[in-house]
Scaffold this motif. Structure first.
Motif, short mmCIF file in Angstrom:
data_model
loop_
_atom_site.label_atom_id
_atom_site.label_comp_id
_atom_site.label_asym_id
_atom_site.label_seq_id
_atom_site.Cartn_x
_atom_site.Cartn_y
_atom_site.Cartn_z
N THR A 290 0.66 -0.85 0.05
CA THR A 290 -0.03 0.02 0.42
C THR A 290 0.84 0.74 -0.19
O THR A 290 0.46 2.02 -0.92
CB THR A 290 -0.89 0.12 1.72
OG1 THR A 290 -1.72 -1.46 1.20
CG2 THR A 290 -2.10 1.45 1.74
N TYR A 292 4.00 1.34 -1.32
CA TYR A 292 4.76 1.92 -2.04
C TYR A 292 3.31 2.33 -3.59
O TYR A 292 4.14 3.29 -4.29
CB TYR A 292 5.23 -0.02 -3.09
CG TYR A 292 5.16 -0.41 -3.95
CD1 TYR A 292 6.84 0.56 -5.17
CD2 TYR A 292 4.67 -0.90 -4.84
CE1 TYR A 292 7.30 0.59 -6.11
CE2 TYR A 292 4.67 -0.21 -6.57
CZ TYR A 292 5.85 -0.37 -6.96
OH TYR A 292 6.26 -0.49 -8.92
N ALA A 293 2.59 1.49 -3.70
CA ALA A 293 1.54 1.90 -4.29
C ALA A 293 1.22 3.29 -3.81
O ALA A 293 0.89 4.40 -5.33
CB ALA A 293 0.09 1.42 -4.34
N SER A 297 2.31 6.47 -6.72
CA SER A 297 1.02 6.91 -7.44
C SER A 297 1.04 8.62 -6.90
O SER A 297 0.37 9.29 -8.46
CB SER A 297 -0.07 6.57 -7.03
OG SER A 297 -0.54 6.51 -6.00
N VAL A 304 -5.38 6.44 -1.69
CA VAL A 304 -4.06 5.23 -1.66
C VAL A 304 -4.95 3.57 -0.70
O VAL A 304 -5.12 3.17 -0.86
CB VAL A 304 -2.86 5.71 -1.03
CG1 VAL A 304 -1.99 4.30 -0.39
CG2 VAL A 304 -2.58 6.89 -2.27
N TYR A 308 -6.19 1.17 -3.14
CA TYR A 308 -5.20 0.58 -3.32
C TYR A 308 -4.70 -0.49 -2.19
O TYR A 308 -4.44 -1.72 -1.96
CB TYR A 308 -3.72 1.00 -3.89
CG TYR A 308 -3.36 1.62 -4.47
CD1 TYR A 308 -2.99 0.65 -5.91
CD2 TYR A 308 -3.31 3.21 -4.49
CE1 TYR A 308 -2.53 1.45 -6.95
CE2 TYR A 308 -3.19 3.91 -6.41
CZ TYR A 308 -3.26 3.03 -7.26
OH TYR A 308 -3.12 3.28 -8.27
N PHE A 329 -5.48 -0.29 -13.08
CA PHE A 329 -4.50 -0.12 -12.16
C PHE A 329 -3.76 0.08 -12.94
O PHE A 329 -3.48 -0.33 -14.06
CB PHE A 329 -4.57 -1.37 -10.46
CG PHE A 329 -4.96 -0.80 -9.53
CD1 PHE A 329 -6.25 0.15 -10.22
CD2 PHE A 329 -5.42 -1.71 -8.79
CE1 PHE A 329 -7.05 0.24 -8.59
CE2 PHE A 329 -6.15 -1.60 -7.58
CZ PHE A 329 -6.72 -0.59 -7.71
N TYR A 332 2.46 -0.95 -12.93
CA TYR A 332 3.43 -1.20 -11.04
C TYR A 332 2.39 -2.02 -10.39
O TYR A 332 2.87 -2.85 -9.24
CB TYR A 332 4.19 0.15 -10.97
CG TYR A 332 3.23 0.89 -10.26
CD1 TYR A 332 2.64 0.92 -9.17
CD2 TYR A 332 2.55 2.06 -10.82
CE1 TYR A 332 2.21 2.09 -8.46
CE2 TYR A 332 2.44 3.31 -10.64
CZ TYR A 332 2.14 3.09 -9.59
OH TYR A 332 1.19 4.55 -8.68
N ALA A 333 1.16 -1.48 -10.02
CA ALA A 333 0.37 -1.83 -8.94
C ALA A 333 -0.11 -3.57 -8.93
O ALA A 333 -0.74 -4.26 -8.20
CB ALA A 333 -1.14 -0.81 -8.54
N ALA A 336 2.42 -5.42 -8.28
CA ALA A 336 2.88 -6.07 -6.48
C ALA A 336 1.78 -6.85 -6.11
O ALA A 336 1.38 -6.95 -4.85
CB ALA A 336 2.26 -4.47 -5.50
#
Length: 490
Positions: A290, A292-293, A297, A304, A308, A329, A332-333, A336
């Motif tokens: 979470t 990281y996203a 973003s 988030v 996410y 999304f 990258y999301a 992950a």
């Protein structure tokens, strides 16, 4: 290999499972869906007749050996969804392949769906899907073990990819798991009802959340309610379903037996969760993905966490509920979230995938291997989790399951990419199917090619039983077919 014994086990399970199609009948009567009554009764009758026939044809005692269990259980997970696909076929008029896909997705608690119109489907069928996931969450065989007494139930228990026990006796373990399961489901139902869902939706979502299955009564999943409270309740239910039932049992036991006042008993009970490394690892990985996203973003912190974060919880618990459009999304999301779907929840839970414990075991083994190469020759480094020393069998099993799991995950991804799907979407979809998650990148759909549906059915099957039992079953079945072929030539 005693084919008759395997048939006897299969017949017993099918016969007992014949009662399940009768359970949605009150829903049919309550909502006036009389056209679903005959398919449910027919399904129950066919299962009962076939189960009794298999038992009588075999006519053997249940002296179960490991090879019998390892063959019988994967076959059970192929045959039961075949029988229970009949209501989909005759109530919703789905094709045979789509009906089997939906049924397999239900029993394996995957949650991928090819039901054409969920919002206008029979409520009987919606409850039937939820019931499949609810029973499948603990396991078909575990449920049967809690009712019938096989001579060696532990072999069937292990063959269904379960190892940890609440009680020394497997039968009592299954019963304790059901007590915990029903309690969490009931509390979840009341909470969702209080949060604004009607009783039917609350019951279905509580069942599929605790089962970490993810089937919803709405095409938009939990997004349809636009309620942070509903989302929070389902997050709690998903995490509880993906947490080891051994930990739940310890919490309940601590809460009941502690002589302290209520607040102190609650604190003592909560400490049991905080002492569970699998539970803490799940929470930590969810928070890391979470964060990281959010960092990549640049979205608002609330968005988030809500979107996410919710998908991250849904992925690692292998539930599949969604409060956002995963298709939108960024790549990258999706990657992950895919990693979380591969990791999965705790052992002895309703979650799928490789499981957190095996990653912890492999990490400790790698840590010990590095330490042996950096410490003095006389130093002794033993891999352990907490105070428990890991055996060589535990370590080798963890690496074997993870390796086989990743091998089939990559093969499935390559096959989908060869069929024309983007790499990230293909990996996401196969990881979702094999991990029993249910989040979709858009590949699973009623109009998807037959090959794609068959491939995903295969991944649901091997993923639910953690690959190795399925491979062992295929090995023994190959030997049986060879022997039958030799006898036929003679």
């Amino acid at each position: 290999m005693d084919v008759k014994l395997v048939s006897s086990i299969l017949g017993t399970v099918v016969k007992v499972a014949a009662v399940l199609p009768l359970l949605p009948l009150p829903i049919s009567l309550l909502y006036g869906e009389l056209d679903c009554i005959a398919p449910l009764l027919l399904t129950s009758l066919i299962m009962l007749v076939c189960g009794v026939a298999l038992e009588r044809i075999a006519r053997v005692e249940r002296h179960v050996r490991p090879r019998h269990a390892i063959v019988a259980v994967p076959i059970i997970w192929l045959v039961i969804p075949l029988f229970t696909s009949l209501p989909y076929r005759f109530c919703e008029h789905m094709s045979w392949l789509d009906a089997y896909f939906e049924s397999m997705s239900g029993w394996t608690t995957t949650g991928l769906t090819v039901l054409p119109d969920i919002d206008h489907a029979h409520r009987t069928i919606l409850f039937w899907r939820s019931l499949e996931q609810w029973v499948g969450g603990l396991g078909i065989v575990v449920s049967i073990i809690s009712i019938l007494r096989f001579e060696t139930p532990s072999l069937l228990y292990v063959a269904e990819a379960r190892e940890e026990r609440i009680r020394p006796n497997v039968v009592n373990t299954a019963k304790e798991m059901w007590k915990i399961y029903i309690t969490i489901t009931a509390v979840g139902f009341l909470a969702l009802w209080a949060a604004g869902m009607n009783p039917f939706d609350a019951l279905n979502h509580s069942m599929t959340a605790v089962a970490t299955g993810g089937f919803s009564t709405r095409s938009e999943s939990v997004t349809a309610w636009h309620s942070p409270t509903v989302e929070l309740i389902t997050v709690v239910l998903m995490v509880l379903g993906a947490t080891s039932f051994v930990t739940h049992y310890r919490v309940a036991k601590t809460f009941r037996t502690s002589p302290a006042e209520l607040p102190k008993r609650i604190i003592k009970a909560l400490r049991q969760y905080l002492q569970d490394r699998q539970f803490l690892t799940m929470i930590g990985l969810t928070a890391a993905v979470t964060a990281y996203a959010g960092a990549v973003s640049g979205d608002r912190a609330w968005d988030v966490v809500r979107y996410y974060g919710y998908q991250a919880v849904s992925a690692i618990t292998c539930c599949g509920f969604s409060n956002a459009d995963v298709l939108s999304f960024p790549e990258y999301a999706k990657l992950a979230i895919t990693i979380l779907m591969i990791v999965g929840g705790s052992t002895a839970s309703t979650a799928g995938a490789i499981k957190v414990l095996r990653f912890l075991i492999m990490a400790e083994a790698v840590k010990a291997a590095i330490a042996r190469r950096t410490q003095p020759i006389r130093g002794v480094v033993v891999p352990r989790i907490g105070s428990r020393v890991l055996s060589e069998d535990e370590i080798s099993d963890a690496f074997a399951i993870a390796s086989a799991y990743m091998f089939f995950l990559l093969i499935g991804t390559l096959l989908l990419t060869a069929y024309g799907y983007p790499l990230v979407d293909a990996l996401f979809e196969v990881a979702s199917a094999q991990g029993g998650v249910g989040l979709s990148s858009g590949i699973t759909a009623p109009n998807a090619p037959a090959f794609v549906k068959i491939l995903l059915i295969f991944h649901m099957w091997i993923g639910r039983l953690e690959v190795l039992p399925c491979l062992a079953a295929l090995y023994w079945l190959t030997l049986i077919l060879k022997r039958l072929a030799v006898k036929g030539r003679d």
